[in-house]
Enzyme design. Structure first.
Site, PDB file in Angstrom:
ATOM      1  CE  LYS A 121       1.914  -8.494  -3.889  1.00  5.79           C
ATOM      2  NZ  LYS A 121       1.712  -7.079  -4.269  1.00  5.79           N
ATOM      3  CG  ASP A 139      -2.596  -6.394  -0.753  1.00  5.67           C
ATOM      4  OD1 ASP A 139      -3.035  -6.512   0.415  1.00  5.67           O
ATOM      5  OD2 ASP A 139      -3.335  -6.139  -1.718  1.00  5.67           O
TER       6      ASP A 139
END
Length: 212
Positions: A121, A139
């Site tokens: 991420k 997220d």
């Protein structure tokens, strides 16, 4: 309505509402962006923006951070969540960049992920923000909103990233940023502002989804 068709309609609406979405993290170069994104894990961008000016003044480049005192870094970021681990990772990351990448922040996902404290991420967010790479980063905001809209049923961020990437295919960088802003200010975790929602017709639940 088929899922792919629904996704394309939602995509068009999001791109119209957020024509040029950008991160709210403040930075001047890729080094500062990487540090800010690392600090933002499980922490608000607003909080990160409060601590980074002093941090970057003390350590203006990866070279300085690589030589930093752990206790000094901790003291500068102590208001950020998990600051102990983050301080260690920041210094180790900087040392790896100096040793393995000749002092240059790497610009590809695999190399970024080889750095301490940098998962998929974080790597994707850096590449999306700095290079407008056609990647999706998931997220908590992206995870929650995509599940509420019925775009994914995946249990993990990585699986959700794969599903959204297959559904949307293009403009992934813009859609990532748009979903983050949408989740942060409209489709909130506890009190979603449904009366302000521009995709409410596609919402299947107000449940607060959290990744495993």
């Amino acid at each position: 309505m088929r899922k792919l068709q629904k996704a394309q309609i939602i995509k068009q609406i999001f791109l119209e509402h957020f024509p040029a979405p950008k991160t709210e993290l403040k930075y001047n170069n890729i080094y500062e962006l990487l540090v800010a994104v690392m600090l933002s894990a499980q922490c608000t961008d607003k909080r990160v923006n409060l601590v980074t000016p002093a941090l970057f003044a003390k350590y203006p480049s990866v070279e300085f951070l690589a030589e930093a005192s752990l206790e000094e870094v901790k003291s500068l970021i102590q208001s950020v969540s998990f600051y102990n681990n983050k301080a260690k990772n920041l210094i180790t990351m900087a040392q790896q960049v100096m040793q393995d990448f000749r002092g240059k922040i790497p610009q590809d996902q695999i190399s970024l992920k080889s750095l301490a404290g940098v998962g998929q991420k974080t790597a994707n967010v850096v590449l999306i923000e700095y290079f407008e790479a056609n990647l999706m980063a998931v997220d908590t905001h992206v995870f929650r909103t995509s599940h509420r809209l019925g775009l994914s049923k995946a249990k993990t961020p990585t699986q959700t990233e794969e599903e959204l990437s297959k559904l949307f295919k293009t403009d992934l960088d813009k859609l990532h940023q748009a979903f983050v802003l949408f989740g942060r200010y409209t489709c909130k975790a506890l009190k979603p502002e449904c009366e302000k929602c521009f995709v409410e017709e596609f919402c299947i639940t107000k449940k607060n989804f959290k990744p495993l």
